[in-house]
Scaffold this motif. Structure first.
Motif, PDB file in Angstrom:
ATOM      1  N   VAL A  71      28.835   9.439  31.356  1.00  9.53           N
ATOM      2  CA  VAL A  71      27.545   9.909  30.835  1.00  9.53           C
ATOM      3  C   VAL A  71      27.788  11.131  29.960  1.00  9.53           C
ATOM      4  CG1 VAL A  71      26.147   8.975  32.701  1.00  9.53           C
ATOM      5  CG2 VAL A  71      27.156  11.259  32.934  1.00  9.53           C
ATOM      6  N   ALA A  72      26.691  11.747  29.544  1.00  4.83           N
ATOM      7  CA  ALA A  72      26.726  12.952  28.703  1.00  4.83           C
ATOM      8  C   ALA A  72      27.316  12.662  27.335  1.00  4.83           C
ATOM      9  CB  ALA A  72      27.484  14.101  29.382  1.00  4.83           C
ATOM     10  N   ILE A  73      26.803  11.578  26.726  1.00  4.01           N
ATOM     11  CA  ILE A  73      27.157  11.306  25.333  1.00  4.01           C
ATOM     12  C   ILE A  73      25.853  11.362  24.544  1.00  4.01           C
ATOM     13  CG2 ILE A  73      28.031   9.543  23.742  1.00  4.01           C
ATOM     14  CD1 ILE A  73      29.547   8.719  26.590  1.00  4.01           C
ATOM     15  N   THR A  74      25.834  12.135  23.473  1.00  7.71           N
ATOM     16  CA  THR A  74      24.565  12.387  22.800  1.00  7.71           C
ATOM     17  C   THR A  74      23.966  11.091  22.262  1.00  7.71           C
ATOM     18  OG1 THR A  74      25.682  12.734  20.694  1.00  7.71           O
ATOM     19  CG2 THR A  74      25.302  14.676  22.044  1.00  7.71           C
ATOM     20  N   PRO A  75      22.617  10.998  22.267  1.00  6.60           N
ATOM     21  CA  PRO A  75      21.950   9.797  21.753  1.00  6.60           C
ATOM     22  C   PRO A  75      22.365   9.475  20.316  1.00  6.60           C
ATOM     23  CG  PRO A  75      20.391  11.248  22.850  1.00  6.60           C
ATOM     24  CD  PRO A  75      21.694  11.971  22.814  1.00  6.60           C
ATOM     25  N   GLN A  76      22.516  10.517  19.468  1.00  9.29           N
ATOM     26  CA  GLN A  76      22.935  10.252  18.079  1.00  9.29           C
ATOM     27  C   GLN A  76      24.263   9.511  18.075  1.00  9.29           C
ATOM     28  OE1 GLN A  76      21.809  13.251  19.321  1.00  9.29           O
ATOM     29  NE2 GLN A  76      21.930  14.750  17.659  1.00  9.29           N
ATOM     30  N   ARG A  77      25.166   9.996  18.908  1.00  6.99           N
ATOM     31  CA  ARG A  77      26.498   9.405  18.952  1.00  6.99           C
ATOM     32  C   ARG A  77      26.396   7.961  19.457  1.00  6.99           C
ATOM     33  NH1 ARG A  77      32.065  10.721  19.627  1.00  6.99           N
ATOM     34  NH2 ARG A  77      32.891   8.904  18.552  1.00  6.99           N
ATOM     35  N   GLN A  78      25.538   7.738  20.469  1.00  6.26           N
ATOM     36  CA  GLN A  78      25.428   6.390  21.048  1.00  6.26           C
ATOM     37  C   GLN A  78      24.934   5.375  20.038  1.00  6.26           C
ATOM     38  OE1 GLN A  78      23.865   5.666  24.919  1.00  6.26           O
ATOM     39  NE2 GLN A  78      24.251   7.765  25.602  1.00  6.26           N
ATOM     40  N   ARG A  79      24.043   5.838  19.134  1.00  3.91           N
ATOM     41  CA  ARG A  79      23.498   4.917  18.146  1.00  3.91           C
ATOM     42  C   ARG A  79      24.587   4.351  17.241  1.00  3.91           C
ATOM     43  NH1 ARG A  79      19.703   8.768  16.324  1.00  3.91           N
ATOM     44  NH2 ARG A  79      18.701   9.191  18.304  1.00  3.91           N
ATOM     45  N   GLU A  80      25.664   5.129  17.074  1.00  2.00           N
ATOM     46  CA  GLU A  80      26.739   4.673  16.183  1.00  2.00           C
ATOM     47  C   GLU A  80      27.659   3.668  16.870  1.00  2.00           C
ATOM     48  OE1 GLU A  80      28.713   8.328  15.537  1.00  2.00           O
ATOM     49  OE2 GLU A  80      27.054   9.250  14.436  1.00  2.00           O
ATOM     50  N   LEU A  81      27.508   3.466  18.177  1.00  2.00           N
ATOM     51  CA  LEU A  81      28.516   2.716  18.925  1.00  2.00           C
ATOM     52  C   LEU A  81      28.138   1.248  19.071  1.00  2.00           C
ATOM     53  CD1 LEU A  81      29.110   5.368  21.721  1.00  2.00           C
ATOM     54  CD2 LEU A  81      30.593   4.881  19.765  1.00  2.00           C
ATOM     55  N   ALA A  82      29.168   0.420  19.340  1.00  2.00           N
ATOM     56  CA  ALA A  82      28.957  -1.013  19.559  1.00  2.00           C
ATOM     57  C   ALA A  82      28.548  -1.252  21.017  1.00  2.00           C
ATOM     58  CB  ALA A  82      30.247  -1.771  19.250  1.00  2.00           C
ATOM     59  N   PRO A  83      27.815  -2.353  21.284  1.00  2.00           N
ATOM     60  CA  PRO A  83      27.415  -2.651  22.667  1.00  2.00           C
ATOM     61  C   PRO A  83      28.646  -2.835  23.558  1.00  2.00           C
ATOM     62  CG  PRO A  83      26.281  -4.063  21.107  1.00  2.00           C
ATOM     63  CD  PRO A  83      27.334  -3.337  20.344  1.00  2.00           C
ATOM     64  N   ALA A  84      28.462  -2.451  24.801  1.00  2.00           N
ATOM     65  CA  ALA A  84      29.563  -2.586  25.760  1.00  2.00           C
ATOM     66  C   ALA A  84      29.655  -4.031  26.242  1.00  2.00           C
ATOM     67  CB  ALA A  84      29.340  -1.646  26.924  1.00  2.00           C
ATOM     68  N   ARG A  85      30.827  -4.426  26.634  1.00  2.52           N
ATOM     69  CA  ARG A  85      31.039  -5.790  27.109  1.00  2.52           C
ATOM     70  C   ARG A  85      31.817  -5.694  28.419  1.00  2.52           C
ATOM     71  NH1 ARG A  85      34.811  -9.779  26.151  1.00  2.52           N
ATOM     72  NH2 ARG A  85      36.116  -8.346  24.988  1.00  2.52           N
ATOM     73  N   SER A  86      31.475  -6.548  29.372  1.00  7.41           N
ATOM     74  CA  SER A  86      32.241  -6.571  30.617  1.00  7.41           C
ATOM     75  C   SER A  86      33.597  -7.188  30.343  1.00  7.41           C
ATOM     76  CB  SER A  86      31.525  -7.408  31.672  1.00  7.41           C
ATOM     77  OG  SER A  86      30.319  -6.773  32.018  1.00  7.41           O
ATOM     78  N   ALA A  87      34.617  -6.526  30.852  1.00 11.35           N
ATOM     79  CA  ALA A  87      35.959  -7.071  30.656  1.00 11.35           C
ATOM     80  C   ALA A  87      36.140  -8.310  31.524  1.00 11.35           C
ATOM     81  CB  ALA A  87      37.001  -6.021  31.014  1.00 11.35           C
ATOM     82  N   GLN A  88      36.825  -9.301  30.967  1.00 12.38           N
ATOM     83  CA  GLN A  88      37.117 -10.523  31.726  1.00 12.38           C
ATOM     84  C   GLN A  88      38.360 -10.301  32.573  1.00 12.38           C
ATOM     85  OE1 GLN A  88      35.068 -13.293  31.441  1.00 12.38           O
ATOM     86  NE2 GLN A  88      33.852 -11.849  30.230  1.00 12.38           N
ATOM     87  N   ALA A  89      38.302 -10.749  33.804  1.00 12.08           N
ATOM     88  CA  ALA A  89      39.504 -10.661  34.634  1.00 12.08           C
ATOM     89  C   ALA A  89      40.543 -11.642  34.117  1.00 12.08           C
ATOM     90  CB  ALA A  89      39.157 -10.983  36.087  1.00 12.08           C
ATOM     91  N   ARG A  90      41.796 -11.189  34.052  1.00 14.58           N
ATOM     92  CA  ARG A  90      42.855 -12.079  33.583  1.00 14.58           C
ATOM     93  C   ARG A  90      44.008 -12.012  34.560  1.00 14.58           C
ATOM     94  NH1 ARG A  90      43.867 -10.278  27.578  1.00 14.58           N
ATOM     95  NH2 ARG A  90      45.983 -10.879  28.132  1.00 14.58           N
ATOM     96  N   PRO A  91      44.571 -13.174  34.839  1.00 14.93           N
ATOM     97  CA  PRO A  91      45.664 -13.171  35.814  1.00 14.93           C
ATOM     98  C   PRO A  91      46.831 -12.299  35.324  1.00 14.93           C
ATOM     99  CG  PRO A  91      45.258 -15.404  34.940  1.00 14.93           C
ATOM    100  CD  PRO A  91      44.271 -14.513  34.313  1.00 14.93           C
ATOM    101  N   GLY A  92      47.332 -11.465  36.160  1.00 17.75           N
ATOM    102  CA  GLY A  92      48.508 -10.655  35.841  1.00 17.75           C
ATOM    103  C   GLY A  92      48.212  -9.429  35.020  1.00 17.75           C
ATOM    104  N   ALA A  93      46.940  -9.276  34.564  1.00 20.40           N
ATOM    105  CA  ALA A  93      46.622  -8.099  33.753  1.00 20.40           C
ATOM    106  C   ALA A  93      45.505  -7.306  34.427  1.00 20.40           C
ATOM    107  CB  ALA A  93      46.190  -8.516  32.352  1.00 20.40           C
ATOM    108  N   LEU A  94      45.575  -6.006  34.262  1.00 18.44           N
ATOM    109  CA  LEU A  94      44.525  -5.135  34.792  1.00 18.44           C
ATOM    110  C   LEU A  94      43.578  -4.823  33.632  1.00 18.44           C
ATOM    111  CD1 LEU A  94      43.266  -3.352  36.934  1.00 18.44           C
ATOM    112  CD2 LEU A  94      45.059  -1.661  36.521  1.00 18.44           C
TER     113      LEU A  94
END
Lengths: 300, 458
Positions: B213-236
């Protein structure tokens, strides 16, 4: 003398060992580097002043949020609002007037009083003259700090505290030793014949002083006047001690503003420029006397 | 003065040169000079002597006398006020600073003046340059102080010097991607030494969530939507995102549709205190560690990701305030040294220089062996004059030093003023003692100057 570095064909090239083309190129490149360095230094000296000037031409809000250099890309920010506010608020204008009311009499009085004394020291015979002159010159070493407490006490008793005449008298007194010293030495160089001729014509000492000494002392008097003018105009310490809010000069008004809580650059910046205008005009108008005056007075 | 230094090099007429003056042939009646003559000099001298006696000479005695009494002025304390200059910590700091000023400022100003004078000797626009550098001599120390408070302003967006310093710094060091971002107090991340790390360890094949948290709204507007990472075998794998949706009923520590991914963050997989792998988040906040050996890892976001931006130097803070003000003094007075030294240079006989050159001396040798010795008296005068000036320095410090570091920047003249005239704890006994000490310090330098001046005037 001409710029020998860039003119190898001058008389000295003949006497000096012959120079190869390479060394001439190095010399020229060196000259170019010097020029570039000098331009950079000149900028270094100018930019802070330009900064204050541009800051004085921006609104307080703009100055609080960004630096003065923003106007270089956003000239629309420029406004004379701060100057308008300053002129309509009486504090700065009144203190500017006070500065004039302090500086002009303090300069004229020093010149007149010192010239009278210097003439007596240079051209009149009286017992103890050299001894007295030495004492007066000795007072040159006294820093103003020595006078602050006793004179403040004295002024309190006679009602000069917080008044413009009080400030003026203090400036005159501490300007005198140097002024007398400078003028006596200059007056002593005036040819005796001129004075004798005036005496023959029946001139009194007073006429000689007015008609011979004062006009011939011109250059020294000009240097002294300019130096004293600047010294008084730019003073802060003496004003802080002896002036009050009604008689304060502009330096003191600016100083009071810098002590206020919060940023009030929109008052301080134009005020500083107002205070600088007169010295700068004097500087550019009387360059030669100015330099001599500053250098002569710098022994203080 | 023997030579009259000027910015330009035109001659000046001496007193005799003024020539055709009126020789007083005015309407002057013959007066009884024999009688009045005796008292005439006193008439000319009286105004000066009265002023000097009352306001300069008498105060010397008064101040010396006053310095032997306590703050109230009633009790005789002998030399206690002079002792206090060393025991009173404020006054002692002022004394020490005065020493620094005297040792540093005149030498700096004189060297710069010498360099400028030598450099401008062969340049066509020397007069213009000298004009620019000499100009600060015209303005008050108050104005110069205001000018330099702007230069030294702490905030890089306002202060010129810090703007330059930060600009240069940021060229060489990338600013951190999300200054000030932090995890919630409760959640999967804990703070340790400025870095954020997962409370629970994870193994390859698992997915971690790293909400901040604590990221300014102006800054957030510039960012891309977050995506849930897919679990992959053997990788974290995992996601770093801004876990905050204004106004909406978003759940903490869950990637809601409107929330933004934090790209460009460095992520470390730590095992047994050692960094096993490093990754950088994509624009949607996801990252992947591949090729990890099987085992439990702590996922860490190093402090460098969230460091506050570099803000420049606190020029007027306690440690730098005196050097900073000395620099502004150099700015004011270098022109003075330059003009005096320039005049000295111009007065050096060309023959001496030419002779050395003909003998095969290099320019540097000519400068060191011929120019410098001939210039020494001028340099001495400049130094001594500056010492006198610096001993009495007051306005620059009073204006530039902010209240918080005024004590660290203090000098004798300022302390004398503050102690004698400001505040409830006024002590004119100590103030007088400081004034006397200033007088004693100025005395030798001033004697030197007067002797020199007398010699020059013949």
């Amino acid at each position: 003398m001409s710029a020998t570095a860039t003119e190898p064909a001058g008389p000295r090239a003949a006497g000096a060992p012959r120079r190869s083309l390479a060394s001439r190129i190095v010399n020229r490149a060196g000259g170019g580097a010097v020029q570039i360095v000098l331009v950079l230094i000149a900028l270094l000296w100018l930019v802070p002043v330009v900064g204050l000037f541009l800051a004085s031409l921006r609104s307080g809000a703009d100055n609080a949020g960004s630096g003065w250099w923003t106007v270089l890309t956003k000239p629309t920010e420029l406004t004379v609002q701060a100057y308008g506010d300053m002129l309509s608020d009486s504090t700065m204008v009144d203190s500017f007037v006070n500065t004039v009311l302090i500086t002009v009499p303090a300069t004229v009085l020093v010149v007149v009083v010192a010239a009278l004394a210097a003439y007596a020291f240079a051209w009149m015979e009286f017992p103890g003259r050299d001894w007295l002159f030495l004492v007066v010159v000795g007072l040159l070493v006294v820093p103003v700090q020595v006078g602050l407490i006793p004179v403040a006490t004295m002024y309190g008793k006679v009602g000069l505290y917080g008044t413009i005449p009080g400030v003026v008298l203090f400036h005159v007194a501490y300007g005198l030793p140097f002024a007398i010293f400078l003028l006596r030495n200059y007056f002593a160089g005036i040819p005796r014949d001129l004075l004798e001729a005036a005496r023959m014509d029946g001139g009194t000492e007073w006429t000689i002083f007015r008609r011979v000494i004062f006009p011939l002392g011109g250059p020294a008097i000009a240097s002294l006047a300019i130096f004293q003018f600047l010294w008084v105009w730019n003073d802060l310490l003496i004003a802080l001690i002896f002036a009050d809010s009604g008689s304060q000069p502009i330096t003191m008004a600016i100083q009071q503003q810098t002590r206020q809580f919060g940023s009030n650059i929109d008052v301080i910046a134009p005020g500083s420029f107002l205070s600088m205008i007169v010295p700068l005009v004097v500087f550019f108008a009387f360059q030669r006397h100015f330099v001599q005056g500053v250098l002569a007075g710098s022994v203080k | 003065m023997a030579e009259r230094p000027e910015l330009t090099e035109t001659g000046t007429a001496g007193p005799a040169g003024a020539g055709a003056a009126e020789t007083g042939s005015g309407p002057s009646a013959e007066r009884g000079r024999a009688g009045a003559g005796r008292w005439l000099p006193s008439g000319f001298l009286a105004p000066a002597l009265v002023l000097l006696g009352l306001l300069v000479a008498y105060p010397i005695l008064f101040t010396i006398w006053r310095s032997l009494f306590d703050a109230g002025g009633d009790t005789f304390v002998g030399l206690d006020n002079y002792v206090a200059m060393f025991t009173d910590s404020q006054t002692f700091t002022a004394l020490k600073n005065n020493l620094i000023w005297v040792l540093v400022a005149p030498a700096l100003v004189t060297s710069l003046g010498l360099i400028f004078a030598v450099l401008t000797e062969r340049v066509r626009w020397a007069t213009a340059f000298r004009l620019v550098v000499f100009m600060p001599m015209a303005i008050s120390m108050v104005a110069a102080g205001v000018i330099f408070t702007l230069v030294y302003d702490r905030a890089p967006e306002r202060g010129l010097l810090n703007a330059v310093v930060v600009g240069v710094h940021d060229v060489f060091a990338d600013p951190s991607p999300f200054p000030g971002a932090r995890p919630r107090d409760t959640g999967p991340l804990a703070t340790r030494a400025g870095a954020y790390e997962t409370r629970q360890q994870a193994r390859p094949g698992q997915t971690v969530t790293l909400p901040l948290v604590a990221i300014t709204p102006q800054r957030q507007r510039e960012l891309a939507p977050a995506r849930s990472a897919q679990a992959r075998p053997g990788a974290l794998t995992g996601t770093v995102w801004a876990d905050f949706t204004p106004g909406a009923q978003a759940k903490a520590n869950q990637i809601d549709p409107t929330e933004k991914g934090l790209g460009g963050i460095t992520v470390e997989a730590v095992s047994g205190g050692r960094v096993a792998a490093t990754a950088t988040t994509a624009a949607d906040g996801t990252f992947t560690f591949t090729g990890l050996a099987d085992g439990a890892y702590t996922v860490r976001l190093p402090a460098g990701n969230f460091a506050q931006p570099y803000n420049g130097v606190n020029w007027l803070g306690p440690s730098l305030v005196t050097p900073a003000i000395i620099a502004s003094y150099v700015w004011m007075w270098a022109g003075f040294a330059m003009v005096l030294i320039g005049a000295g240079l111009a007065a050096i006989p060309r023959d001496a220089l030419e002779a050395a050159r003909v003998d095969g001396a290099t320019e540097w040798q000519v400068f060191r062996r011929v120019t410098m010795p001939l210039l020494a008296p001028v340099l001495m005068v400049v130094m001594v004059t500056l010492v006198i000036n610096v001993l009495k320095i007051f306005d620059l410090i009073y204006i530039i030093a902010p209240g918080s570091s005024q004590e660290e920047a203090n000098v004798l003249a300022l302390q004398m003023y503050l102690r004698s005239f400001v505040g409830e704890r006024g002590d004119q006994g100590l103030g007088s003692a400081i004034a006397v000490v200033l007088l004693l310090l100025v005395l030798p330098a001033m004697m030197f100057n007067i002797r020199r001046f007398r010699r020059e005037q013949g």
